[in-house]
Design an enzyme around this catalytic site. Sequence first.
Site, mmCIF file in Angstrom:
data_model
loop_
_atom_site.group_PDB
_atom_site.id
_atom_site.type_symbol
_atom_site.label_atom_id
_atom_site.label_comp_id
_atom_site.label_asym_id
_atom_site.label_seq_id
_atom_site.Cartn_x
_atom_site.Cartn_y
_atom_site.Cartn_z
ATOM 1 N N ASN A 9 2.623 5.158 -6.584
ATOM 2 C CA ASN A 9 2.584 4.774 -7.701
ATOM 3 C C ASN A 9 2.513 3.751 -7.932
ATOM 4 O O ASN A 9 2.888 2.970 -7.500
ATOM 5 C CB ASN A 9 4.177 5.006 -7.175
ATOM 6 C CG ASN A 9 5.461 4.623 -8.345
ATOM 7 O OD1 ASN A 9 5.376 4.315 -9.367
ATOM 8 N ND2 ASN A 9 6.741 3.916 -7.678
ATOM 9 N N LYS A 11 3.488 2.229 -10.615
ATOM 10 C CA LYS A 11 5.339 1.237 -11.005
ATOM 11 C C LYS A 11 4.927 1.255 -12.478
ATOM 12 O O LYS A 11 4.024 1.180 -13.145
ATOM 13 C CB LYS A 11 5.679 0.440 -10.441
ATOM 14 C CG LYS A 11 5.728 0.960 -9.027
ATOM 15 C CD LYS A 11 6.829 0.055 -7.954
ATOM 16 C CE LYS A 11 6.579 0.910 -6.878
ATOM 17 N NZ LYS A 11 7.374 -0.067 -5.660
ATOM 18 N N HIS A 96 13.537 8.019 -7.723
ATOM 19 C CA HIS A 96 12.231 6.800 -7.025
ATOM 20 C C HIS A 96 13.617 5.691 -7.079
ATOM 21 O O HIS A 96 14.936 5.656 -8.294
ATOM 22 C CB HIS A 96 11.690 6.024 -8.031
ATOM 23 C CG HIS A 96 10.695 5.182 -6.971
ATOM 24 N ND1 HIS A 96 11.336 3.837 -7.203
ATOM 25 C CD2 HIS A 96 10.050 4.673 -6.707
ATOM 26 C CE1 HIS A 96 10.409 2.845 -6.871
ATOM 27 N NE2 HIS A 96 9.788 3.815 -5.705
ATOM 28 N N GLU A 98 14.303 2.539 -7.601
ATOM 29 C CA GLU A 98 14.171 1.823 -9.038
ATOM 30 C C GLU A 98 15.086 1.866 -10.243
ATOM 31 O O GLU A 98 15.960 1.738 -10.894
ATOM 32 C CB GLU A 98 12.907 0.579 -9.315
ATOM 33 C CG GLU A 98 12.407 0.108 -7.905
ATOM 34 C CD GLU A 98 10.770 0.284 -7.720
ATOM 35 O OE1 GLU A 98 9.646 0.840 -8.911
ATOM 36 O OE2 GLU A 98 10.438 -0.547 -7.138
ATOM 37 N N GLU A 168 11.847 6.272 0.849
ATOM 38 C CA GLU A 168 11.427 5.278 0.506
ATOM 39 C C GLU A 168 12.815 4.108 1.600
ATOM 40 O O GLU A 168 13.465 4.376 0.246
ATOM 41 C CB GLU A 168 11.091 5.099 -0.596
ATOM 42 C CG GLU A 168 9.537 6.561 -0.972
ATOM 43 C CD GLU A 168 8.968 5.460 -2.342
ATOM 44 O OE1 GLU A 168 7.944 4.987 -2.301
ATOM 45 O OE2 GLU A 168 10.117 4.941 -2.891
ATOM 46 N N GLY A 174 8.379 -2.940 -1.924
ATOM 47 C CA GLY A 174 7.655 -3.875 -2.122
ATOM 48 C C GLY A 174 7.759 -5.386 -1.515
ATOM 49 O O GLY A 174 7.532 -6.449 -1.758
ATOM 50 N N SER A 213 5.565 -0.339 0.955
ATOM 51 C CA SER A 213 5.101 -1.302 1.884
ATOM 52 C C SER A 213 4.164 -0.745 2.962
ATOM 53 O O SER A 213 3.840 -1.439 3.781
ATOM 54 C CB SER A 213 5.757 -2.527 3.045
ATOM 55 O OG SER A 213 6.702 -3.196 2.058
HETATM 56 P P1 13P Z 1 5.586 -0.940 -2.240
HETATM 57 O O1 13P Z 1 4.014 0.433 -1.574
HETATM 58 O O2 13P Z 1 4.992 -1.428 -3.349
HETATM 59 O O3 13P Z 1 6.201 -1.004 -0.654
HETATM 60 O O4 13P Z 1 6.126 0.613 -3.156
HETATM 61 C C1 13P Z 1 6.570 1.602 -2.571
HETATM 62 C C2 13P Z 1 7.149 2.296 -4.176
HETATM 63 O O5 13P Z 1 8.131 1.924 -4.205
HETATM 64 C C3 13P Z 1 6.470 3.415 -3.869
HETATM 65 O O6 13P Z 1 7.244 4.292 -5.009
#
Ligand code: 13P
Length: 250
Positions: A9, A11, A96, A98, A168, A174, A213
């Site tokens: 992803n 982003k 997601h 976010e 997740e 992150g 992560s």
């Molecule tokens: P990270 O791997 O940067 O922690 O993000 C995970 C994520 O949100 C994938 O959709």
Amino acid sequence: MRRKIVAGNWKMNTLPAEGIELACGVAKGKGEVCDCVNLIVCPPFTHLYSVIDRLRDTDIAVGAQDCATEVKGAYTGEVSAQMLAALGCEYVILGHSERRQYYGETSETLNKKMARAYESHLTPIYCVGENLEERESNRHFEVVKAQIEEVVFNLTDLQFSKLVIAYEPVWAIGTGKTATAEQAQEIHAYIREVLRSKFGAAAEQCPILYGGSCKPSNAAEIFSQEDVDGGLIGGAALKAEDFIAIGKAF
Ligand code: 13P
């Protein structure tokens, strides 16, 4: 045997030229990854087409990071599932954290997006996960259960047979802090149990990915767990060699 999947992803990262370079890097490294692993990249909308075009002769699939709730019409700024499918996308990430957190996505919104995705023959990668406060107050099971019941339980058996789920935990996204392999296994097994209560034996075939992560140094341990069928990778998917290294963790 469940499908193994490593999905990136991206982003809101990479400019078009950088995205194309990243996709080409992934294509170059694909040969090092077991054929049993499905690799998927999910670039921003603006370079979906260029990436799809570059990956045409590979078996790397492309997904979008979201789609509209509506089919078409006067919805300024939205991108429909039909448009994504017409470009050659095969997957779409939905729900997601976010998007839930910053754009107010609710189960109601997500039910519509899931319907649009299936109508256009896109495979949803449906994300669930608790935040830190919910984990610390030991409510992670009920949070994840509700996110599944309110959306996934509305699917038909046929739709469910195509679904991919990503767990997740928000506190691991992150942050550099990963769930331990035991924590991941515990909740993935729980998710499968919830799915089994509604869809029966079909739950055994549903890929459940871990995200948060995940990186080359921890992927093998997490992926070795019985109910972890791969990863949804954020930061580490922005470097082709790291993404490939995670693919090789199986
Ligand atoms: P990270 O791997 O940067 O922690 O993000 C995970 C994520 O949100 C994938 O959709």
